[in-house]
Design an enzyme around this catalytic site. Structure first.
Site, PDB file in Angstrom:
ATOM      1  N   GLU A 438      44.043  31.893  30.661  1.00 46.48           N
ATOM      2  CA  GLU A 438      43.723  30.815  29.732  1.00 46.48           C
ATOM      3  C   GLU A 438      42.824  31.354  28.623  1.00 46.48           C
ATOM      4  O   GLU A 438      41.714  31.809  28.878  1.00 46.48           O
ATOM      5  CB  GLU A 438      43.017  29.717  30.538  1.00 46.48           C
ATOM      6  N   ASP A 516      39.994  28.714  34.272  1.00 48.58           N
ATOM      7  CA  ASP A 516      38.629  28.350  34.650  1.00 48.58           C
ATOM      8  C   ASP A 516      38.630  27.460  35.890  1.00 48.58           C
ATOM      9  O   ASP A 516      39.547  26.678  36.100  1.00 48.58           O
ATOM     10  CB  ASP A 516      37.949  27.568  33.511  1.00 48.58           C
ATOM     11  N   ASP A 518      37.467  24.686  36.612  1.00 46.67           N
ATOM     12  CA  ASP A 518      36.996  23.332  36.309  1.00 46.67           C
ATOM     13  C   ASP A 518      38.194  22.420  36.052  1.00 46.67           C
ATOM     14  O   ASP A 518      39.339  22.837  36.205  1.00 46.67           O
ATOM     15  CB  ASP A 518      36.037  23.338  35.108  1.00 46.67           C
ATOM     16  N   ASP A 520      39.504  21.183  33.336  1.00 46.37           N
ATOM     17  CA  ASP A 520      40.399  21.654  32.284  1.00 46.37           C
ATOM     18  C   ASP A 520      41.283  22.791  32.781  1.00 46.37           C
ATOM     19  O   ASP A 520      42.476  22.837  32.506  1.00 46.37           O
ATOM     20  CB  ASP A 520      39.570  22.159  31.096  1.00 46.37           C
TER      21      ASP A 520
END
Ligand code: 0RA
Length: 654
Positions: A438, A516, A518, A520
Site C-alpha cells: 500500500e 497497514d 489499521d 484503512d
C-alpha cells in the site's frame, strides 16, 4: 433410485468389503494424518467435525434422523448429537467385538452393517468416524437404542474398556464427543464461524434437517452461550436467496428443480441478478466440487442450449452484430447444483472434480427440461434474462478489447514489467515472492528492507478499484490492476472461459498483500482480495495468496523492547517491565508501514525466519461470494449488519 440400481450398488459394496482382507489399522492414520484428513492445520481440525456430522446426515438422508446438535465445549472438544437409530451395538461375530467398536476402530467400516442404504454424504475424504477416533486424545460414544443407553470410551483410537450398558432411555440416537489430539494438530482451537458456515451449507443442501451449533467457550452479557439454528425448508432455493441477499435480482423468484434421473437425485436452483459475476456452486454428495466436473459441464451445456433456443425463437438476437457465447449466459447468474452420486469418482488437484461421465447428460436434461418449461410459462422473465445476456455480450466485447490490449502490450514489449515493480533476481517462481504494498512510501521502505534475491515489491497507489462494482472493461483499463497482471505474468481468458487463468506463467508462488495494520489497511486488503477472488480465483485455490502481518506497536522500557501484534502482548510487556503501569513515552505506536524503517520492516514482517504470513483460503465458496457482495456491493443495510456482527477491531486508531 430403482431397486435394480440399488441392488447393483449393494452387490458392489459387498464385493469390495469382502475383497479387502487386510484392513488398515488406525496406526496408519496417526502416522500420516494428512493423507486421511487433508492436513493437520485448521482445515483438518474442522474436518473432524464434518466427518462425524456426515454420519448423522447420512442417517437423516436415510430418513431416520431429523435433528443434529453440535457443541463446541469449553476445552475445545466437540459433541455431535443426533436422533437417528443409534450406532448398532450388537456383537459382531467376525470381528469379535461390538458393532460400535468396529465402527470406531476399523477404517472405512462406517456403513458396512447397513446394507439397505448407500452412503451419499461422507466428507471430502470420506474416511469415516474411525479416523476422528484415531486423531482424538479422547473420544466417547454414547448410543441410545432399544431402550438402553450404551457407552464406550477411547483414547487415540483404542478402546478404554468394553462397551457398557449404563441406563435406560425412551429415545434413540448417537452422541459422540471427541477431543482432537494436540500432539497431532498444529492448532486445536475451533473457529465458530468455520463450523457455522459448513452447518448452514449442510442445512441448505439437506432441507428439513434441524441443525444447531452452540459455543460453550464464551457467554454473552446475559450469561447465555452463543447458539445458532440452521434449518431450511426450501433447500437450494433458499441457498440462492441467501447468497444473493445483497444483489439486485432480475427475476422475482428463484427458478428451482428437484428431480431424479436414472437413479441420480438432482437439485438445481438459479437466479439472475444485475451483477457481472458468474456464481455457480456445485455439490456432489454435499461436497463442494470447487474444480467442477461432469455435473457442471452438463449444467452449462443445458443452460446455454435452452436459453439460446428461446432467444433465437424470440427474434431478440436478430439485430445483434456480434456472437453470443457461453459466458454471456452466465453473467449475473447465481446457481447451486446438488447431485447425489452413489460411487463418485473425484479427480483433479484437490480431488473436488467429478469424473463420472454419465452425470453430464443427467444434469443437462434436468436443467433443460426445467428451464424450457419456465421460459414458456414466464415470457416476461424470459425476456428479462435474454436482455441481460445481450448486455453481457455487449460488455464482453468491450472488455475483450481492453483485456487484449493489456496482454498484447506486455507480449509486444517482451513481457515488459511495470516500471514500479522492483523485481527479484531469482527466476524460479516456486522460490519467488512479490509483495503488493500500500502506497509509494511503504513501497520504498519495503524495497530497501527486502531480500532482493527472491523478494519483489510492487507498490500500489492507495485504494485500488472496487471490482465488485465496476464493469469488466473498466477493470482491465485500471492502471494498478494492469500492473498486477503484468507483474504476475499471468494471462486471462480462453474461448470457453473468459476467466480462466494461465497459471503456468505465474512468476511468483507467494503473492503477499502488505498493508497497514489499521482500518484503512484492512479496507485496502479487502479491495485487493476482492480483485483476486473475482478475477484470479484459481490463484487463491492453489494457495498462492497471502497476507502479511505487520506489528501494531513497538514497546520499549530501558534496554528492553518488543514488537506487539495485539493489545494482549502489549499489556504483557507492560506487566513484565513496568509493573503494569501504563506509560505512553515507552510505547511506539505504528501508524503505518512507512513509519517503520527498512530494517524493522524486514525483521517483523518480511523475513521468512520470523514473520507470520496468513494464507488466504476459500472456506465455503458460496459464503465467501456472499460476503464479498455484501462488503463491496451497493446495498448498504446488509453491509452495516455484517460489519456490526463481525467487527473485530475496536478503535485501535485512537
Ligand atoms: C451403521 C449402521 C446403522 C447406523 C449407523 C451406522 C449410524 C452411525 C452414526 C454415526 C453418528 N450417528 C450415527 N447414526 C447411525 C444402521 C442401524 C440400524 O440398522 O438400525
Amino acid at each position: 433410485m430403482s431397486d435394480k440400481e440399488s441392488n447393483k450398488l449393494q452387490n458392489k459394496g459387498d464385493y469390495s468389503a469382502s475383497s479387502i482382507t487386510v484392513l488398515e489399522g488406525l496406526e496408519a492414520v496417526r502416522k500420516r494424518p494428512a493423507m486421511y484428513i487433508g492436513d493437520v492445520g485448521e482445515k483438518g481440525l474442522h474436518h473432524l467435525v464434518y466427518e462425524v456430522v456426515d454420519n448423522s446426515i447420512d442417517e437423516a438422508m436415510a430418513g431416520y434422523c431429523s435433528k443434529i446438535d453440535v457443541v463446541i465445549n469449553e476445552n475445545n472438544s466437540v459433541t455431535v448429537k443426533d436422533d437417528g437409530r443409534g450406532i448398532p451395538v450388537d456383537h459382531h461375530e467376525k470381528e469379535g467385538k461390538s458393532a460400535l467398536e468396529v465402527v470406531m476402530t476399523v477404517l472405512h467400516a462406517g456403513g458396512k452393517f447397513d446394507k439397505d442404504s448407500y452412503k451419499v454424504s461422507g466428507g471430502l475424504h470420506g474416511v469415516g468416524v474411525s479416523c476422528v477416533n484415531a486423531l482424538s486424545s479422547n473420544l466417547k460414544a454414547e448410543v441410545h437404542r432399544d431402550g438402553k443407553v450404551y457407552v464406550q470410551e477411547f483414547q487415540i483410537g483404542k478402546p478404554v474398556g468394553a462397551l457398557k450398558e449404563v441406563g435406560t432411555t425412551d429415545v434413540t440416537g448417537t452422541i459422540v464427543t471427541f477431543q482432537p489430539d494436540d500432539s497431532i494438530f498444529i492448532t486445536t482451537q475451533y473457529k465458530y464461524s468455520i463450523l457455522a458456515n459448513r452447518l448452514r451449507e449442510l442445512s441448505f443442501l439437506n432441507k428439513g434437517i434441524q441443525i444447531s451449533l452452540t459455543d460453550k467457550r464464551e457467554k454473552d452479557a446475559d450469561g447465555n452461550f452463543k447458539i445458532e439454528y440452521f434449518h431450511s425448508e426450501r433447500g437450494l432455493e433458499e441457498f440462492v436467496e441467501f447468497i444473493d441477499e445483497a444483489r439486485e435480482r432480475i427475476i422475482d423468484k428463484v427458478i428451482h428443480i428437484s428431480t431424479e434421473k436414472n437413479g441420480v437425485p438432482v437439485e438445481i436452483a438459479l437466479q439472475y441478478n444485475t451483477s457481472f459475476s458468474e456464481n455457480i456452486y456445485s455439490y456432489v454428495n454435499n461436497i463442494n466440487t470447487i474444480e467442477g466436473g461432469t455435473h457442471l459441464t452438463g449444467f452449462r451445456r443445458g443452460l446455454t442450449r435452452t436459453l439460446k433456443n428461446w432467444a433465437d425463437k424470440s427474434g431478440m438476437l436478430s439485430k445483434l452484430k456480434f456472437d453470443i457465447n457461453g459466458d454471456d449466459f452466465r453473467e449475473g447468474l447465481t446457481s447451486v447444483i446438488s447431485v447425489k452420486v452413489a460411487e463418485p469418482q473425484f479427480e483433479g488437484q484437490t480431488k473436488t472434480k467429478l469424473g463420472n461421465s454419465d452425470i453430464s447428460l443427467v444434469v443437462d436434461q434436468a436443467v433443460s427440461s426445467m428451464l424450457s418449461n419456465y421460459l414458456e410459462e414466464n415470457p416476461k422473465q424470459a425476456r428479462e434474462i435474454a436482455n441481460k445476456v445481450i448486455l453481457a455480450a455487449t460488455a464482453r466485447h468491450a472488455a475483450r478489447k481492453a483485456r487484449e490490449l493489456v496482454q498484447r502490450k506486455s507480449a509486444l514489449t517482451g513481457g515488459g514489467l511495470p516500471g514500479k515493480l522492483a523485481d527479484c533476481s531469482e527466476k524460479d517462481p516456486a522460490l519467488c515472492e512479490v509483495f503488493l504494498v500500500e502506497g509509494d512510501s511503504a513501497g520504498g521502505t519495503a524495497k530497501q528492507g527486502r531480500d532482493r534475491k527472491f523478494q519483489a515489491i510492487l507498490p500500489l497507489r492507495g485504494k485500488i478499484l472496487n471490482v465488485e462494482k465496476a464493469l469488466q472493461h473498466k477493470v482491465f483499463e485500471n492502471e494498478e490492476i494492469k500492473n498486477i497482471f503484468t507483474a504476475l505474468g499471468v494471462t486471462m481468458g480462453t474461448e470457453e472461459d473468459s476467466k480462466a487463468l494461465n497459471l503456468e506463467k505465474l512468476r511468483y508462488h507467494k503473492i503477499v498483500i502488505m498493508t497497514d495494520a489499521d482500518v484503512d489497511g484492512s479496507h485496502i486488503t479487502t479491495l485487493i482480495m476482492t480483485f483476486f477472488f473475482r478475477y484470479m480465483k484459481d490463484l487463491i485455490n492453489n494457495g498462492y495468496l497471502y497476507i502479511a502481518t505487520p506489528p501494531l506497536y513497538l514497546v520499549k522500557k530501558g534496554k528492553n523492547q518488543s514488537y506487539c501484534w495485539d493489545e494482549k502482548q502489549r499489556r504483557e510487556f507492560i506487566e513484565q517491565y513496568s509493573g503494569g503501569k501504563e506509560d505512553s513515552v515507552h510505547v511506539q505506536r505504528y501508524k503505518g508501514l512507512g513509519e517503520m524503517n527498512a530494517e524493522q520492516l524486514w525483521e517483523t514482517t518480511m523475513n521468512p525466519e520470523q514473520r507470520t504470513l496468513r494464507q488466504v483460503a476459500i472456506e465455503g465458496a458460496a459464503e465467501a461470494d456472499r460476503t464479498f457482495s455484501i462488503l463491496m456491493g451497493d446495498d448498504v443495510p446488509p453491509r452495516r449488519e455484517f460489519i456490526e456482527q463481525n467487527a473485530t477491531y475496536a478503535n485501535i486508531d485512537v
